[in-house]
Every structure is written in C-alpha cells, then in structure tokens.
Write a protein that holds these residues in place. Structure first.
Motif, PDB file in Angstrom:
ATOM      1  N   PRO A 107       4.732 -43.223 -14.811  1.00 35.47           N
ATOM      2  CA  PRO A 107       4.012 -42.229 -13.997  1.00 35.47           C
ATOM      3  C   PRO A 107       4.935 -41.540 -12.990  1.00 35.47           C
ATOM      4  O   PRO A 107       5.931 -42.109 -12.530  1.00 35.47           O
ATOM      5  CB  PRO A 107       2.949 -43.062 -13.274  1.00 35.47           C
ATOM      6  CG  PRO A 107       2.819 -44.310 -14.075  1.00 35.47           C
ATOM      7  CD  PRO A 107       4.159 -44.569 -14.678  1.00 35.47           C
ATOM      8  N   THR A 108       4.568 -40.288 -12.657  1.00 40.93           N
ATOM      9  CA  THR A 108       5.403 -39.496 -11.756  1.00 40.93           C
ATOM     10  C   THR A 108       4.580 -38.889 -10.628  1.00 40.93           C
ATOM     11  O   THR A 108       3.355 -38.785 -10.711  1.00 40.93           O
ATOM     12  CB  THR A 108       6.105 -38.357 -12.517  1.00 40.93           C
ATOM     13  OG1 THR A 108       5.110 -37.438 -13.001  1.00 40.93           O
ATOM     14  CG2 THR A 108       6.921 -38.885 -13.675  1.00 40.93           C
ATOM     15  N   LEU A 109       5.273 -38.479  -9.573  1.00 37.17           N
ATOM     16  CA  LEU A 109       4.707 -37.703  -8.480  1.00 37.17           C
ATOM     17  C   LEU A 109       5.634 -36.515  -8.262  1.00 37.17           C
ATOM     18  O   LEU A 109       6.835 -36.703  -8.001  1.00 37.17           O
ATOM     19  CB  LEU A 109       4.604 -38.558  -7.213  1.00 37.17           C
ATOM     20  CG  LEU A 109       4.145 -37.834  -5.938  1.00 37.17           C
ATOM     21  CD1 LEU A 109       2.729 -37.298  -6.111  1.00 37.17           C
ATOM     22  CD2 LEU A 109       4.235 -38.761  -4.731  1.00 37.17           C
ATOM     23  N   LEU A 110       5.124 -35.297  -8.404  1.00 40.09           N
ATOM     24  CA  LEU A 110       5.939 -34.082  -8.341  1.00 40.09           C
ATOM     25  C   LEU A 110       7.081 -34.132  -9.352  1.00 40.09           C
ATOM     26  O   LEU A 110       8.171 -33.614  -9.114  1.00 40.09           O
ATOM     27  CB  LEU A 110       6.498 -33.869  -6.927  1.00 40.09           C
ATOM     28  CG  LEU A 110       5.471 -33.711  -5.804  1.00 40.09           C
ATOM     29  CD1 LEU A 110       6.176 -33.544  -4.460  1.00 40.09           C
ATOM     30  CD2 LEU A 110       4.549 -32.533  -6.075  1.00 40.09           C
ATOM     31  N   GLY A 111       6.822 -34.796 -10.483  1.00 41.32           N
ATOM     32  CA  GLY A 111       7.828 -34.926 -11.524  1.00 41.32           C
ATOM     33  C   GLY A 111       8.780 -36.088 -11.337  1.00 41.32           C
ATOM     34  O   GLY A 111       9.622 -36.350 -12.194  1.00 41.32           O
ATOM     35  N   VAL A 112       8.649 -36.804 -10.219  1.00 41.58           N
ATOM     36  CA  VAL A 112       9.561 -37.904  -9.887  1.00 41.58           C
ATOM     37  C   VAL A 112       8.904 -39.232 -10.270  1.00 41.58           C
ATOM     38  O   VAL A 112       7.835 -39.569  -9.736  1.00 41.58           O
ATOM     39  CB  VAL A 112       9.906 -37.915  -8.385  1.00 41.58           C
ATOM     40  CG1 VAL A 112      10.868 -39.049  -8.058  1.00 41.58           C
ATOM     41  CG2 VAL A 112      10.483 -36.567  -7.967  1.00 41.58           C
TER      42      VAL A 112
END
Length: 272
Positions: A107-112
């Motif tokens: 999983p990512t947040l803002l692609g991170v």
C-alpha cells in the motif's frame, strides 16, 4: 562505555519499560542476520520485519528515554517529511533523481509505499542520537548546527549501504543510475545529494522538536546506537560476503571510519 550508555541520570525518575528498546534491537539484529540467508518471498518478509522492528526501536527509545511527547513528535515529523520528500521525488525527480517503486512494497500514500517512511524512521532517530553524542562538547552557539550536519551525514551514509541492497531486491529502480559512487553502478550520485538535503531538513526539524518536547534522558542510548552500527557495518559485511555488493560494502566502511575515529577520541578523553 556501555556502563555510561546505560546509566540513568539522577532525579529523572524510573523509565517505563526500560527493557523494551534493547529487546526490540536484539530481535532486529537476529532478523537482519536472516536477510542474506533468505530469498524470494521469505526475503521480502524479512525486509518488512527489519523495517518494522527498526522503526519500533526508534519510537520506543525516543519515548522511553525522553518521554511520550518526544516519541510522538519523532514518529510524526519523520513520517511527514519522508512522505513529502519521497512524493516530490517520484513526481519531479528532485532531489534524488528519477526512480520508480515496485508493486511488491504494498500500500502507498501519495504514491509512497508505507514501508518507506518506516525505513526513514528506523534510520533517523539513531542518526540524531549518534550526532548528539558526537557533538556534545561543541560550544553551545555552534552545537545545533554541528549536530544537524553530523546527523545528516550519518543518515545519508546509512543509505549508501542500504539503497544498493534494496535495488538488488527489486524494490525500486533508477531511470539513470549513473554516474554513481565508484563501485556502485545501480544508484546515482543524485540520490546521495538528495539524502544529504533531506537529512539536513529532517534533522533540523527533529532537533527543534526534541528541544521543545524532551525530558532529560532516562535510559542510555545502547539500542539506537547498536541498531545503527549493526545495520551499517553488519550490512557492509553482508554485502561483501553474501549479497555480491562489494562496492557498497567498501563505501559503508569508508564512510563509517570518521565516525568510529571520533567516538574513539571521545572515549579516550572521557577516561582521562
């Protein structure tokens, strides 16, 4: 030296769960040993375990040694700075160079990927703790600047060892991996420059937050320093002996030498 690190300052009161950071560190070291001996999905699981344990060492040590406010501040500031810098890097190529993450990181947040800010957390607090120790005798007007600079150096040097290993594992790849440090053909020099810049920003914020939230240390710094030493020097050994990464192994040792020399000088002065 160990006795000094473990000593509790008088008048600070007993620390809650004083055994937790070192217990997590021992688990981390054992897990790190398993990395070069594993492969495939098992190695991916080991990588996640290393990062989770390493970040837990940082947060637990900051909390137990300097108070819950400091532990929370470390967790939040490192996480936010990591996501912002990494998201910026993904979209613009600044400040690290162009790179893309693998889907295996989850999983990512803002692609991170979530794993990435946790890795920053694993690295950031031990880097700051070591820098605080190395600069403790610097004159007060210059101490913060020295502490931030040394912490940023240690932070970036750690990545010199870590990044080639994780590129080899397929977790990310660089669009233009050269020119790089001699002996490292998979990671560009722009990445090192980016880590130094990010380190200066992060360590400045971390230093200010610790100053505002921290109590006098209630336990020593064995856990984060052992984590740092093992992951850098033990990582260099693994690179040379098992992972086929001799270039990053050599650079890990070379970049560690000034720190080891400074610690040796500091210890000699303490014993006088």
């Amino acid at each position: 030296m160990t006795g000094t690190l473990l000593a509790r300052r008088p008048g600070t009161g007993p620390a809650p769960l004083p055994w937790l950071p070192l217990t997590l560190t021992v688990a981390l070291l054992g897990t790190a040993i398993a990395y070069p001996l594993s492969s495939g999905a098992a190695r991916d699981a080991v990588s996640w375990a290393i990062v989770l344990l390493g970040s837990a060492v940082s947060v637990s040590h900051a909390t137990v040694s300097r108070g819950a406010r400091t532990g929370a501040a470390v967790f939040v500031v490192v996480g936010v700075v990591a996501v912002l810098f990494e998201a910026l890097g993904l979209r613009t190529g600044f400040p690290y160079g162009e790179y893309v993450y693998s889907d295996t990181l989850g999983p990512t947040l803002l692609g991170v990927p979530f794993l990435v800010p946790l890795a920053w957390l694993m690295m950031a607090w031990p880097s700051w703790v070591l820098a605080a120790r190395l600069t403790s005798r610097v004159r007060a007007p210059r101490r913060r600047a020295a502490r931030v600079a040394v912490a940023a150096y240690v932070f970036a040097a750690w990545d010199v060892v870590l990044d080639p290993q994780l590129v080899q594992a397929g977790y990310w790849r660089w669009a233009h991996p050269e020119p790089g440090l001699p002996g490292i053909s998979t990671v560009p020099l722009t990445n090192l420059a980016g880590w130094l810049l990010a380190g200066l920003v992060l360590m400045t914020l971390l230093d200010l937050l610790v100053e505002r939230t921290s109590r006098p240390p209630r336990i020593g710094d064995v856990a984060p320093l052992l984590t740092l030493g093992w992951m850098v020097l033990g990582g260099a050994l693994a690179h040379a002996g098992w992972l086929g990464l001799p270039g990053s192994a050599v650079w890990g040792v070379v970049l560690a030498l000034p720190v080891l020399a400074a610690l040796a000088v500091q210890e000699r002065r303490r014993r006088r």
